[in-house]
Write a protein that holds these residues in place. Structure first.
Motif, short mmCIF file in Angstrom:
data_model
loop_
_atom_site.label_atom_id
_atom_site.label_comp_id
_atom_site.label_asym_id
_atom_site.label_seq_id
_atom_site.Cartn_x
_atom_site.Cartn_y
_atom_site.Cartn_z
N PHE A 52 0.80 -1.16 -0.06
CA PHE A 52 0.04 0.01 0.08
C PHE A 52 0.89 1.16 -0.08
N GLY A 53 0.53 2.11 -0.92
CA GLY A 53 1.32 3.47 -1.14
C GLY A 53 0.86 4.27 0.23
N HIS A 54 1.42 5.52 0.19
CA HIS A 54 1.18 6.53 1.32
C HIS A 54 -0.24 6.99 0.98
N ASP A 55 -0.75 6.93 -0.27
CA ASP A 55 -2.17 7.38 -0.45
C ASP A 55 -3.25 6.42 0.14
N GLY A 56 -2.91 5.09 0.63
CA GLY A 56 -3.69 4.01 1.09
C GLY A 56 -4.15 3.28 -0.12
N TYR A 96 2.92 0.90 4.93
CA TYR A 96 3.10 -0.07 5.95
C TYR A 96 4.61 -0.74 5.90
N ASN A 97 5.15 -1.12 6.90
CA ASN A 97 6.50 -1.79 6.85
C ASN A 97 6.21 -3.38 6.45
N LEU A 98 5.55 -3.78 5.47
CA LEU A 98 5.31 -4.98 5.11
C LEU A 98 4.98 -4.86 3.54
N GLY A 143 -6.34 -0.30 7.14
CA GLY A 143 -5.50 -0.02 8.18
C GLY A 143 -4.52 -0.78 8.71
N ALA A 144 -4.16 -1.76 7.81
CA ALA A 144 -3.04 -2.75 8.39
C ALA A 144 -2.66 -3.59 7.01
N TYR A 145 -1.66 -4.21 7.23
CA TYR A 145 -1.15 -4.97 5.98
C TYR A 145 -2.02 -6.07 5.48
N VAL A 146 -2.12 -5.96 4.36
CA VAL A 146 -3.01 -7.08 3.63
C VAL A 146 -2.18 -7.77 2.55
#
Length: 386
Positions: free
Chosen positions: A257-261, A294-296, A328-331
């Motif tokens: 996911f980029g910074h724009d979600g 995210y860090n993933l 709101g979390a890594y997918v």
């Protein structure tokens, strides 16, 4: 080609089963009427159409080149260039003259169009010696036959043409004593151009595939640098390829996911990764973490074997990924990318090599792929600004 996985489509499989049951019930009611007329043949898919177009263009080029070898001067010149080349291959369309050059240029245009590449890509056709064991006979003056590279690793035979235009059926697994030129695609050039097309098409669809989209992240990267994951070693398992096929090109789709979600996909070309069973030490950056929220992130490694339409690839990926939203979390996105590929693409092009889930900025050491078909050795690496 590398071993192919059994694809699992989760809820799609269940949905398909339900639809099949409903269709079966309806079929029982109208069995008599249905038996009166044969079912129409399925329409060819885009992937099948692409493969057929590329194969046809290569086969035409092979026949034209085979006939041209009746000219002893041209034959000697081509042989000398092939033997001098480090990889025993030459950009044959650029060396040809007269009507042969025109015919090869037409085949080039057909291949680029079928693969969804821009018109400015340039010539993709190349001619290479089928196997190193043929060098001695070629150097001794034997007139080679010419074959088109096979488009399916499961092919057991290949057709080669002699200078009289006659066709000869050869074993695709055992190189013949007769020297054979193979008409192939410059896959390094095609892949580089194709990944550029993928980036542009993904961007059109609203999926980022290049620079950071977050102003703060971009400013931080510009003033201090950014963290990356660097590949220090990579190895893929052994697998038998037909002699007529040659090396394939590897690339990896890094996603997160980029910074724009929104989901982003960054294609990474790996042109050095030619052979299975070899450890390569590229020191190549795989993930630029300044691009991700995210860090993933996930990585899907693919093999381009010659007849991929890159516009279709990008559209297929975009269609699926645009349905995934930031929770709101890594997918994990590996399965979504694999499910985006039409079923018939799994017959050869592009081949699924392996995948890595949950790569993190701190990931280090040897990471084996989910399929067990290879490994990456990685380490965090900070890219500093000058």
């Amino acid at each position: 080609m590398r071993p192919r996985p059994t694809r699992r489509r989760g809820t799609l499989t269940a949905t398909a089963a339900t639809l099949a049951a409903l269709c079966a019930a309806q079929t029982l009611g109208g069995a008599a009427a249905a038996s009166a007329a044969p079912a129409p043949a399925p329409a060819p898919t885009e992937a099948a159409t692409t493969k057929a177009a590329v194969g046809s263009a290569q086969d035409r080029a092979a026949r034209d080149l085979a006939r041209s070898l009746g000219d002893s001067s041209w034959r000697t010149s081509l042989s000398a260039a092939t033997l001098k080349s480090p990889g025993a291959e030459v950009p044959v369309a650029e060396r040809a003259t007269g009507s042969l050059r025109s015919r090869l240029a037409a085949a080039d245009r057909d291949i680029a169009r079928a693969k969804g590449l821009d018109a400015g890509t340039g010539s993709l056709l190349r001619l290479r010696l089928g196997d190193p064991s043929m060098r001695a006979a070629l150097a001794a003056g034997a007139t080679p036959w010419v074959a088109a590279a096979v488009t399916d690793d499961d092919d057991r035979t290949v057709t080669a043409y002699d200078s009289q235009g006659r066709a000869h059926r050869l074993d695709a697994r055992t190189a013949p004593a007769q020297p054979v030129y193979v008409v192939d695609i410059d896959s390094t050039k095609a892949l580089a151009a194709g990944l550029d097309v993928v980036r542009k098409e993904l961007a059109k669809a609203g999926i980022a595939s290049a620079a950071p989209t977050n102003t703060t992240a971009a400013a931080t990267a510009a003033t201090a640098g950014f963290w990356t994951t660097k590949i220090t070693a990579v190895h893929l398992d052994d697998d038998e390829e037909p002699w007529v096929k040659g090396d394939a090109e590897i690339y990896t789709l890094v996603s997160g996911f980029g910074h724009d979600g929104k989901v982003r996909v960054d294609p990474v070309d790996m042109p050095y990764l030619d052979s299975d069973g070899t450890v390569y030490r590229p020191n190549q950056i795989l993930v630029n973490w300044s691009n991700y929220k995210y860090n993933l992130a996930d990585a899907v490694m693919m093999e381009e074997d010659g007849s991929t339409n890159y516009r279709d690839l990008a559209k297929a990926i975009a269609t699926v990924l645009l349905t995934i939203t930031d929770q709101g979390a890594y997918v994990p996105l590996v399965n979504a990318i694999l499910d985006a590929m039409p079923d018939d693409w799994w017959t050869d092009d592009p081949d699924y090599v392996d995948s890595w889930y949950t790569l993190a900025q701190q990931s280090t050491g040897t990471l084996y792929g989910a399929r067990g078909n290879g490994y990456l050795t990685v380490q965090p690496y900070f890219v500093e600004q000058f």
